[in-house]
Design an enzyme around this catalytic site. Structure first.
Site, PDB file in Angstrom:
ATOM      1  N   HIS A 153       5.288 -12.487   8.553  1.00 38.61           N
ATOM      2  CA  HIS A 153       5.412 -11.449   9.591  1.00 38.61           C
ATOM      3  C   HIS A 153       6.105 -11.955  10.853  1.00 38.61           C
ATOM      4  O   HIS A 153       6.496 -11.149  11.702  1.00 38.61           O
ATOM      5  CB  HIS A 153       4.037 -10.890   9.969  1.00 38.61           C
ATOM      6  CG  HIS A 153       3.342 -10.185   8.852  1.00 38.61           C
ATOM      7  ND1 HIS A 153       3.892  -9.112   8.192  1.00 38.61           N
ATOM      8  CD2 HIS A 153       2.142 -10.409   8.256  1.00 38.61           C
ATOM      9  CE1 HIS A 153       3.064  -8.696   7.246  1.00 38.61           C
ATOM     10  NE2 HIS A 153       1.993  -9.474   7.250  1.00 38.61           N
ATOM     11  N   ASP A 187       3.186 -10.864  -1.340  1.00 37.54           N
ATOM     12  CA  ASP A 187       2.048 -10.506  -0.485  1.00 37.54           C
ATOM     13  C   ASP A 187       2.005  -8.977  -0.397  1.00 37.54           C
ATOM     14  O   ASP A 187       3.048  -8.321  -0.411  1.00 37.54           O
ATOM     15  CB  ASP A 187       2.240 -11.122   0.905  1.00 37.54           C
ATOM     16  CG  ASP A 187       1.036 -10.935   1.814  1.00 37.54           C
ATOM     17  OD1 ASP A 187       0.281 -11.907   2.004  1.00 37.54           O
ATOM     18  OD2 ASP A 187       0.857  -9.810   2.343  1.00 37.54           O
ATOM     19  N   HIS A 189       1.391  -7.099   2.009  1.00 41.03           N
ATOM     20  CA  HIS A 189       1.987  -6.580   3.247  1.00 41.03           C
ATOM     21  C   HIS A 189       3.480  -6.885   3.269  1.00 41.03           C
ATOM     22  O   HIS A 189       3.901  -7.959   2.838  1.00 41.03           O
ATOM     23  CB  HIS A 189       1.314  -7.229   4.465  1.00 41.03           C
ATOM     24  CG  HIS A 189      -0.167  -7.017   4.515  1.00 41.03           C
ATOM     25  ND1 HIS A 189      -1.076  -7.959   4.059  1.00 41.03           N
ATOM     26  CD2 HIS A 189      -0.899  -5.966   4.954  1.00 41.03           C
ATOM     27  CE1 HIS A 189      -2.305  -7.495   4.220  1.00 41.03           C
ATOM     28  NE2 HIS A 189      -2.236  -6.285   4.762  1.00 41.03           N
ATOM     29  N   ASP A 276      -3.377 -11.026  -1.686  1.00 37.06           N
ATOM     30  CA  ASP A 276      -4.109  -9.879  -1.137  1.00 37.06           C
ATOM     31  C   ASP A 276      -3.792  -8.558  -1.836  1.00 37.06           C
ATOM     32  O   ASP A 276      -4.309  -7.508  -1.439  1.00 37.06           O
ATOM     33  CB  ASP A 276      -3.920  -9.771   0.383  1.00 37.06           C
ATOM     34  CG  ASP A 276      -2.491  -9.961   0.845  1.00 37.06           C
ATOM     35  OD1 ASP A 276      -1.582 -10.045  -0.004  1.00 37.06           O
ATOM     36  OD2 ASP A 276      -2.280 -10.033   2.073  1.00 37.06           O
TER      37      ASP A 276
HETATM   38  C1  OKP Z   1      -1.176 -10.753   7.111  1.00 33.96           C
HETATM   39  B1  OKP Z   1      -0.595 -11.147   5.758  1.00 33.96           B
HETATM   40  C2  OKP Z   1      -7.728  -5.436  10.637  1.00 33.96           C
HETATM   41  C3  OKP Z   1      -6.496  -5.055   9.969  1.00 33.96           C
HETATM   42  C4  OKP Z   1      -5.524  -6.140  10.242  1.00 33.96           C
HETATM   43  C5  OKP Z   1      -3.513  -7.188   9.685  1.00 33.96           C
HETATM   44  C6  OKP Z   1      -2.914  -7.628   8.402  1.00 33.96           C
HETATM   45  C7  OKP Z   1      -2.143  -8.898   8.501  1.00 33.96           C
HETATM   46  C8  OKP Z   1      -1.773  -9.401   7.129  1.00 33.96           C
HETATM   47  N1  OKP Z   1      -8.933  -4.898  10.530  1.00 33.96           N
HETATM   48  N2  OKP Z   1      -4.409  -6.093   9.459  1.00 33.96           N
HETATM   49  O1  OKP Z   1       0.502 -10.398   5.314  1.00 33.96           O
HETATM   50  O2  OKP Z   1      -1.539 -11.247   4.679  1.00 33.96           O
HETATM   51 ZN    ZN Z   2      -0.755  -9.899   3.421  1.00 33.69          ZN
END
Ligand code: OKP
Ligand code: ZN
Length: 335
Positions: A153, A187, A189, A276
């Site tokens: 990110h 990933d 995200h 994830d």
């Molecule tokens: C990082 B990676 C909180 C929600 C937060 C942030 C996600 C960051 C992901 N309750 N969300 O890509 O695994």
């Molecule tokens: Zn992620």
């Protein structure tokens, strides 16, 4: 398979992320990496090494110098506290030297705080990525950097999404001095930072399979319409999938991604490995099985390309070990 383990990660341990005004416990904890390391460390044929030191210019090749200086200075100013942004720039190209303002200038969210150990941890994570890349450049078929904090990110001059330095873009840019590179980000995200840093390039192909940004962080990027810019048009491929995606639909997306990699025929492959998308993940929202991770590892390694694996996300401490083990066993099949 060689693992690269950056020991400085352990001291980067933010207790909280600010979500919707609440101080939630932070998902990106040191135990994540320790569990993965434990599960992979005792696999036959796996050995673990420390990162080598590379010049900071390899980080400076993808990040703004002022941003790197800021992270270092902010880290040493913070002491044992974790500092968060409160105010973000509200127009283009706005700057400040006011310390609270600077936190917002160099961040895009309130999930990514900085403390005294953050700079060294982020640097160690990037050095692990560079070490894995250099091993593969020297003829190893595969190397796995246990990067923490994660990187995908992090943008040119902004931290966010638990990421400070973009390990995938740093490794891909390093490898690109010797040949073409494909990056695939699994990933859940979208790797907004990696995409942005490689968006103009045609010598580095970026592919990401992830949760649709209309439902999942980082919300502002990851759409299929984002195809690259200038010379890079056609060298960025986003495959967004809906929440609750299962093995079968994911397998179709993976097939499309692999076909694109094959057509590009790169010298090197960089895999941003998030765990994830697993059904048990507390924040991902997908529903992949553990055997699916074995299959992903196997299909990617079957391409027969010299490959660098970089750890990104994965947040269920109870299942991370078995998912990592399945993925890595799949990956070493063709080693
Ligand atoms: C990082 B990676 C909180 C929600 C937060 C942030 C996600 C960051 C992901 N309750 N969300 O890509 O695994
Ligand atoms: Zn992620």
């Amino acid at each position: 398979m060689i693992l690269v383990y950056p020991s400085a990660h352990i001291r980067h341990c933010p207790p909280n992320e600010i979500f919707n005004g609440n101080r939630d416990s932070h998902a990106e904890v040191p135990d994540r990496l320790e569990v993965i390391r434990g599960a992979l460390g005792n696999m036959p044929g796996v050995r673990s090494i420390a990162p080598r030191r590379f010049p900071m210019s390899w980080i400076g090749a993808v990040h703004e110098r002022a941003y790197i200086r800021y992270l270092k200075a902010s880290s040493s100013r913070a002491g044992s506290a974790y500092v968060y942004p409160s105010v973000f720039p509200y127009g283009q190209d706005q700057h400040t030297l006011q310390p609270i303002g600077m936190r917002g200038q160099y961040s895009f969210d309130m999930y990514t705080p900085v403390s005294e150990s953050t700079y060294e941890a982020a640097r160690g994570s990037a050095m692990a990525a560079l070490t894995a890349a250099s091993l593969v450049m020297a003829g190893e078929t595969q190397a796995y950097a246990l990067c923490r904090p994660p990187g995908h990110h992090a943008e040119y001059a902004k931290m966010g999404g638990y990421c400070y330095f973009n390990n995938a873009a740093i490794a891909a840019n390093y490898l690109s001095t010797r040949g073409t590179v494909a990056v695939i980000d699994i990933d859940v995200h979208h790797g907004n930072g990696t995409q942005a840093l490689l968006y103009h390039r045609r010598d580095v192909l970026m592919i990401s399979i992830h949760g649709d940004p209309d439902t999942l962080f980082p919300y502002f990027s990851g759409r299929a319409s984002e195809i690259g810019v200038g010379n890079g048009v056609g060298y960025n491929l986003n495959i967004p999938l809906p929440a609750r995606t299962k093995d079968r639909a994911y397998g179709n997306a993976l097939r499309a991604a692999i076909a694109r990699i094959r057509a590009f025929s790169p010298s090197y492959l960089v895999v941003s490995v998030g765990y994830d998308a697993h059904v048990s993940d507390p924040i991902g929202g997908f529903a992949l099985s553990t055997p699916m991770f074995h299959r992903i590892g196997k299909e990617l390694s079957s391409l027969g390309i010299a490959t660098v694996y970089l750890q990104e996300g994965g947040y269920n401490i109870k299942t991370l070990g078995s998912i990592a083990r399945a993925f890595t066993e799949g990956s070493v099949l063709t080693d």
